[in-house]
Design a protein around this motif. Structure first.
Motif, PDB file in Angstrom:
ATOM      1  N   LYS A   1       6.923  -9.255   3.091  1.00 14.13           N
ATOM      2  CA  LYS A   1       5.837  -8.670   2.299  1.00 14.13           C
ATOM      3  C   LYS A   1       6.191  -8.787   0.818  1.00 14.13           C
ATOM      4  O   LYS A   1       7.378  -8.896   0.469  1.00 14.13           O
ATOM      5  CB  LYS A   1       5.594  -7.216   2.694  1.00 14.13           C
ATOM      6  CG  LYS A   1       6.697  -6.249   2.303  1.00 14.13           C
ATOM      7  CD  LYS A   1       6.310  -4.819   2.650  1.00 14.13           C
ATOM      8  CE  LYS A   1       7.363  -3.819   2.170  1.00 14.13           C
ATOM      9  NZ  LYS A   1       6.963  -2.422   2.464  1.00 14.13           N
TER      10      LYS A   1
ATOM     11  N   CYS B   1       2.550 -11.071  -5.343  1.00 11.81           N
ATOM     12  CA  CYS B   1       1.363 -11.754  -4.837  1.00 11.81           C
ATOM     13  C   CYS B   1       1.665 -12.231  -3.425  1.00 11.81           C
ATOM     14  O   CYS B   1       2.803 -12.124  -2.959  1.00 11.81           O
ATOM     15  CB  CYS B   1       0.973 -12.925  -5.742  1.00 11.81           C
ATOM     16  SG  CYS B   1       2.170 -14.287  -5.721  1.00 11.81           S
ATOM     17  N   GLU B   2       0.671 -12.769  -2.748  1.00  4.64           N
ATOM     18  CA  GLU B   2       0.910 -13.322  -1.428  1.00  4.64           C
ATOM     19  C   GLU B   2       1.811 -14.554  -1.541  1.00  4.64           C
ATOM     20  O   GLU B   2       1.793 -15.261  -2.552  1.00  4.64           O
ATOM     21  CB  GLU B   2      -0.411 -13.684  -0.747  1.00  4.64           C
ATOM     22  CG  GLU B   2      -1.283 -12.478  -0.443  1.00  4.64           C
ATOM     23  CD  GLU B   2      -0.575 -11.457   0.434  1.00  4.64           C
ATOM     24  OE1 GLU B   2       0.094 -11.865   1.421  1.00  4.64           O
ATOM     25  OE2 GLU B   2      -0.672 -10.246   0.140  1.00  4.64           O
TER      26      GLU B   2
END
Length: 395
Positions: A70, A149-150
């Motif tokens: 994550k 961010c992703e």
């Protein structure tokens, strides 16, 4: 310094030893430059990465990143002499002295900025041993940050979005037509264009010199003076050199025998700087940067920058002009973090953490015998041709 091939080597070992593993502990050491210059801190980095599972690693030029299960993710730059070391394997791509071969690396290593430790665990049914990974940087030109961010959006975030395409990862972008358009809208020496990370990611000094040598291009010729055939040759050399550097993980033993890179490092040494075919390598200095060039091969076919200096004609490096301002770049110029350290100028090349370090181009040799200026007690009239001076004053 680490360039596109060396970063590929770092990414390779991160994937080999860390992907799929969980970081049990992160021991980070505060550094207001390595972390602070990019708005991070050792405390924040340790908190964000400890307990996280590593899901991947990748690069864009001289930047590389480690993704977790994550956000945030770790995005790093090695600067001039940074490296990532592992306790289970020596990952160095260069050793300065032959006697170092077979010598065990010290652990924990010096100049650590952080150390990740993974406990013994099963990964995909395979038993994995305890592993430790350390980011080291003796000259503090590297950068460590967190990007929130992703994982698949990292290249769309700063600092990567401000950098140009990677000639290996982005071959669909770095086409002949793309390179031609880039060269024609600028008027800078071709080597300067290649080194600017806003144009291309990952090309550093030795890669640029190799590309220009292979393309038979003079490094100081203005980029907007090349014809279509020369641009095509330059493009092919750019893609070829960068691709091989990445595929071999910067192992110079696997580079072709005729590459200039294998012979460019012994500047000033007797019987050095000569290719196997007898062609001589000389060094040009422009704006504080050194280029290795083979004049018999790299001919000028267009306008050339006027401030070229031939270092082989005068090995003494000149001091920079007083009051001359450096051209600033985005965010402390970390994309080309090749500036010399302010301390210790005038010293010979050294090795840090097993990594060869070239003598910085901007260094000024130490002045020997400098002392206070003597003030003459009596002005002496200069002698005229043919005259003699007496040891005594005549009356």
């Amino acid at each position: 310094m680490p360039e596109i091939g060396e970063i590929a080597r770092v990414v390779h070992y991160i994937r080999k030893h860390l992907v799929g593993r969980t970081i049990k502990t992160c021991q980070a050491f505060e550094d207001d430059i390595v972390y602070g210059k990019v708005g991070c801190s050792a405390t924040a980095f340790a908190k964000a990465t400890e307990g996280r599972r590593v899901t991947g690693a990748a690069q864009q030029g001289k930047y590389f990143w480690v993704t977790f299960d994550k956000p945030p993710h770790a995005v790093m730059h090695l600067g001039m002499t940074g490296w990532v070391k592992f306790n289970v394997e020596d990952t160095a791509y260069y050793k300065q002295a032959k006697e170092e071969e077979g010598k065990e690396q010290e652990w924990p290593p010096r100049f650590m900025k952080f150390m990740w430790k993974c406990a013994a665990e099963k990964v995909d049914g395979v038993d994995k041993e305890v592993v430790e990974a350390a980011f080291v940087d003796g000259r503090r030109l590297g950068r460590i940050r967190l990007v929130d961010c992703e994982a698949d959006k990292i290249r769309q975030a700063s600092p990567l979005k401000e950098n140009g395409p990677d000639p290996v990862q982005d071959k669909d972008i770095v086409t002949v037509e793309w390179l031609k358009a880039l060269m024609q809208r600028k008027k800078v020496p071709i080597k300067a264009l290649l080194l600017d990370q806003a144009n291309l990611s990952g090309v550093g000094n030795w890669v640029a010199d190799e590309v220009l040598y292979q393309a038979r291009v003079h490094p100081e010729q203005y980029c907007n003076t090349f014809g279509d055939e020369q641009i095509k040759t330059l493009h092919d050399a750019l893609i070829g050199v960068c691709t091989l550097a990445v595929e071999t993980l910067a192992d110079s033993k696997q580079f072709p025998a005729d590459w200039i890179m294998k012979y460019r490092w012994d500047k000033g040494k007797k019987d050095a700087n000569v290719l196997p075919n007898g062609e001589k390598i000389v060094h040009l200095k422009v704006g504080g940067r050194t280029s290795a060039i083979v004049p018999s091969r790299q001919k000028k076919t267009g306008a050339v920058a006027a401030d070229v200096e031939d270092e082989d004609a005068d090995d003494a490096l000149e001091e920079p002009a007083k009051g001359k301002k450096r051209k600033s770049k985005v965010e402390e110029d970390e994309s080309e973090a090749e500036k010399p350290a302010k301390k210790g100028r005038g010293r010979k090349s050294t090795e840090t953490n097993g990594v060869k370090e070239e003598e910085p181009d901007e260094e000024t040799p130490a002045k020997k015998g400098r002392s206070a200026k003597a003030t003459p007690t009596k002005a002496e009239k200069p002698a005229t041709p043919g005259s003699r001076r007496s040891a005594r004053t005549r009356t």
